[in-house]
Design a protein around this motif. Structure first.
Motif, PDB file in Angstrom:
ATOM      1  N   UNK A 139      22.720  45.444  44.799  1.00 17.38           N
ATOM      2  CA  UNK A 139      22.783  45.794  46.215  1.00 17.38           C
ATOM      3  C   UNK A 139      23.340  47.204  46.409  1.00 17.38           C
ATOM      4  N   UNK A 140      22.813  47.876  47.420  1.00 24.15           N
ATOM      5  CA  UNK A 140      23.272  49.222  47.726  1.00 24.15           C
ATOM      6  C   UNK A 140      24.578  49.168  48.520  1.00 24.15           C
ATOM      7  N   UNK A 141      25.261  50.299  48.536  1.00 22.34           N
ATOM      8  CA  UNK A 141      26.456  50.438  49.346  1.00 22.34           C
ATOM      9  C   UNK A 141      26.069  50.264  50.809  1.00 22.34           C
ATOM     10  N   UNK A 142      26.728  49.362  51.518  1.00 29.88           N
ATOM     11  CA  UNK A 142      26.452  49.137  52.935  1.00 29.88           C
ATOM     12  C   UNK A 142      27.666  49.552  53.748  1.00 29.88           C
ATOM     13  N   UNK A 143      27.419  50.310  54.800  1.00 34.36           N
ATOM     14  CA  UNK A 143      28.502  50.848  55.615  1.00 34.36           C
ATOM     15  C   UNK A 143      28.194  50.598  57.088  1.00 34.36           C
ATOM     16  N   UNK A 144      29.214  50.258  57.843  1.00 37.33           N
ATOM     17  CA  UNK A 144      29.081  50.194  59.295  1.00 37.33           C
ATOM     18  C   UNK A 144      30.254  50.966  59.894  1.00 37.33           C
ATOM     19  N   UNK A 145      29.972  51.804  60.870  1.00 36.25           N
ATOM     20  CA  UNK A 145      31.011  52.543  61.578  1.00 36.25           C
ATOM     21  C   UNK A 145      31.208  51.842  62.919  1.00 36.25           C
ATOM     22  N   UNK A 146      32.336  51.152  63.044  1.00 34.15           N
ATOM     23  CA  UNK A 146      32.620  50.471  64.310  1.00 34.15           C
ATOM     24  C   UNK A 146      33.009  51.506  65.351  1.00 34.15           C
ATOM     25  N   UNK A 147      32.732  51.241  66.628  1.00 34.17           N
ATOM     26  CA  UNK A 147      33.018  52.222  67.680  1.00 34.17           C
ATOM     27  C   UNK A 147      34.493  52.591  67.745  1.00 34.17           C
ATOM     28  N   UNK A 162      23.264  59.479  49.417  1.00 36.71           N
ATOM     29  CA  UNK A 162      22.156  58.914  48.655  1.00 36.71           C
ATOM     30  C   UNK A 162      22.523  57.521  48.149  1.00 36.71           C
ATOM     31  N   UNK A 163      21.601  56.566  48.322  1.00 33.85           N
ATOM     32  CA  UNK A 163      21.800  55.212  47.826  1.00 33.85           C
ATOM     33  C   UNK A 163      22.593  54.315  48.751  1.00 33.85           C
ATOM     34  N   UNK A 164      23.022  54.831  49.900  1.00 29.56           N
ATOM     35  CA  UNK A 164      23.805  54.002  50.824  1.00 29.56           C
ATOM     36  C   UNK A 164      22.906  53.446  51.922  1.00 29.56           C
ATOM     37  N   UNK A 165      23.369  52.388  52.522  1.00 30.14           N
ATOM     38  CA  UNK A 165      22.673  51.788  53.661  1.00 30.14           C
ATOM     39  C   UNK A 165      23.671  51.745  54.803  1.00 30.14           C
ATOM     40  N   UNK A 166      23.384  52.464  55.882  1.00 27.47           N
ATOM     41  CA  UNK A 166      24.301  52.534  57.015  1.00 27.47           C
ATOM     42  C   UNK A 166      23.717  51.730  58.165  1.00 27.47           C
ATOM     43  N   UNK A 167      24.500  50.779  58.637  1.00 24.30           N
ATOM     44  CA  UNK A 167      24.085  49.962  59.770  1.00 24.30           C
ATOM     45  C   UNK A 167      23.925  50.875  60.980  1.00 24.30           C
ATOM     46  N   UNK A 168      22.835  50.711  61.713  1.00 29.08           N
ATOM     47  CA  UNK A 168      22.548  51.560  62.867  1.00 29.08           C
ATOM     48  C   UNK A 168      23.637  51.520  63.922  1.00 29.08           C
ATOM     49  N   UNK A 216      29.219  41.484  58.290  1.00 26.44           N
ATOM     50  CA  UNK A 216      28.532  41.241  57.035  1.00 26.44           C
ATOM     51  C   UNK A 216      28.606  39.761  56.733  1.00 26.44           C
ATOM     52  N   UNK A 217      27.908  39.045  55.948  1.00 27.63           N
ATOM     53  CA  UNK A 217      27.652  39.378  54.562  1.00 27.63           C
ATOM     54  C   UNK A 217      26.436  40.258  54.360  1.00 27.63           C
ATOM     55  N   UNK A 218      26.418  40.843  53.154  1.00 25.58           N
ATOM     56  CA  UNK A 218      25.306  41.669  52.696  1.00 25.58           C
ATOM     57  C   UNK A 218      24.936  42.731  53.722  1.00 25.58           C
ATOM     58  N   UNK A 219      25.944  43.306  54.377  1.00 28.33           N
ATOM     59  CA  UNK A 219      25.706  44.422  55.277  1.00 28.33           C
ATOM     60  C   UNK A 219      25.203  44.048  56.646  1.00 28.33           C
ATOM     61  N   UNK A 220      25.001  42.747  56.933  1.00 33.04           N
ATOM     62  CA  UNK A 220      24.530  42.382  58.259  1.00 33.04           C
ATOM     63  C   UNK A 220      25.721  42.173  59.178  1.00 33.04           C
ATOM     64  N   UNK A 221      25.495  42.332  60.461  1.00 34.91           N
ATOM     65  CA  UNK A 221      26.570  42.131  61.434  1.00 34.91           C
ATOM     66  C   UNK A 221      26.452  40.756  62.046  1.00 34.91           C
ATOM     67  N   UNK A 222      27.576  40.048  62.127  1.00 31.71           N
ATOM     68  CA  UNK A 222      27.599  38.782  62.832  1.00 31.71           C
ATOM     69  C   UNK A 222      28.419  38.983  64.096  1.00 31.71           C
ATOM     70  N   UNK A 223      27.806  38.804  65.227  1.00 28.26           N
ATOM     71  CA  UNK A 223      28.490  39.034  66.489  1.00 28.26           C
ATOM     72  C   UNK A 223      29.428  37.866  66.762  1.00 28.26           C
ATOM     73  N   UNK A 224      30.732  38.124  66.977  1.00 27.92           N
ATOM     74  CA  UNK A 224      31.643  37.023  67.241  1.00 27.92           C
ATOM     75  C   UNK A 224      31.323  36.358  68.577  1.00 27.92           C
ATOM     76  N   UNK A 225      31.610  35.049  68.715  1.00 24.94           N
ATOM     77  CA  UNK A 225      31.291  34.363  69.965  1.00 24.94           C
ATOM     78  C   UNK A 225      32.149  34.853  71.106  1.00 24.94           C
TER      79      UNK A 225
END
Length: 198
Positions: A128-136, A165-171, A189-198
């Protein structure tokens, strides 16, 4: 959706504005303003329409709206004097008057496009590639007028990280679902996906 006009492309899925092959950096509110004007190009939109769409009905000054409108015009090579693409109709509102073509984004980029962007698609069984998310970022100033600056910092960091290079940044659009919310980092995440809290 991609909106094409003159030599510009507004990509609403990636929330990017391009002129030919160059990306034009705009703040989130300026992007939203352009998006709203282009999507509603068949009619005149009022100041109230823009405030409701871009600021979710928050009270904003006339100067704030004018500043974002000027920034939107500047981003697409227009001015208040020329009004080649965004026309002001006094006491009525605004209208996007440029010729626009709509194009759906391809589900998979052509191989030549991937090579041009500086990287090849990894093989299906690769690590798996490096996954990054920048929270507001939070606006700690207490001045709602500064939200655009804080959002711009988040967008700028997201774009800079996407060049690794080689990273995956969440939109940034996905990450902004956490704006003004307390995020439980265990639910990102897992696996770089975002789970929206209820």
């Amino acid at each position: 959706m991609r909106y094409l006009f003159e030599d510009y492309a507004l990509d609403t899925d990636r929330r990017e504005l391009h002129r030919a092959t160059d990306m034009i950096v705009v703040t989130p509110q300026v992007f939203d303003l352009l998006d709203y004007l282009i999507r509603n190009r068949e009619r005149v939109v009022s100041k109230d329409d823009l405030i409701n769409a871009v600021w979710n009905g928050r009270i904003v000054s006339e100067a704030a709206l004018t500043t974002r409108l000027n920034a939107a015009r500047s981003a697409i090579g227009d001015t208040g004097e020329k009004q080649r693409l965004i026309k002001t109709l006094p006491r009525k509102g605004f209208r996007f008057v440029g010729t626009v073509q709509e194009a759906q984004r391809l589900a998979v980029e052509p191989a030549s496009s991937a090579a041009h962007s500086g990287g090849m698609k990894p093989p299906p069984n690769s690590a798996p590639r490096l996954s990054i998310v920048v929270l507001p970022f939070a606006n700690l100033s207490g001045d709602p007028e500064q939200d655009y600056f804080v959002d711009g910092v988040t967008e700028s960091v997201t774009m800079d990280l996407s060049r690794i290079s080689g990273s995956f940044v969440i939109g940034r659009h996905t990450a902004f679902t956490y704006k003004d919310k307390a995020a439980d980092l265990k639910q990102v995440g897992p696996r770089g996906s975002l789970q929206i809290p209820p």
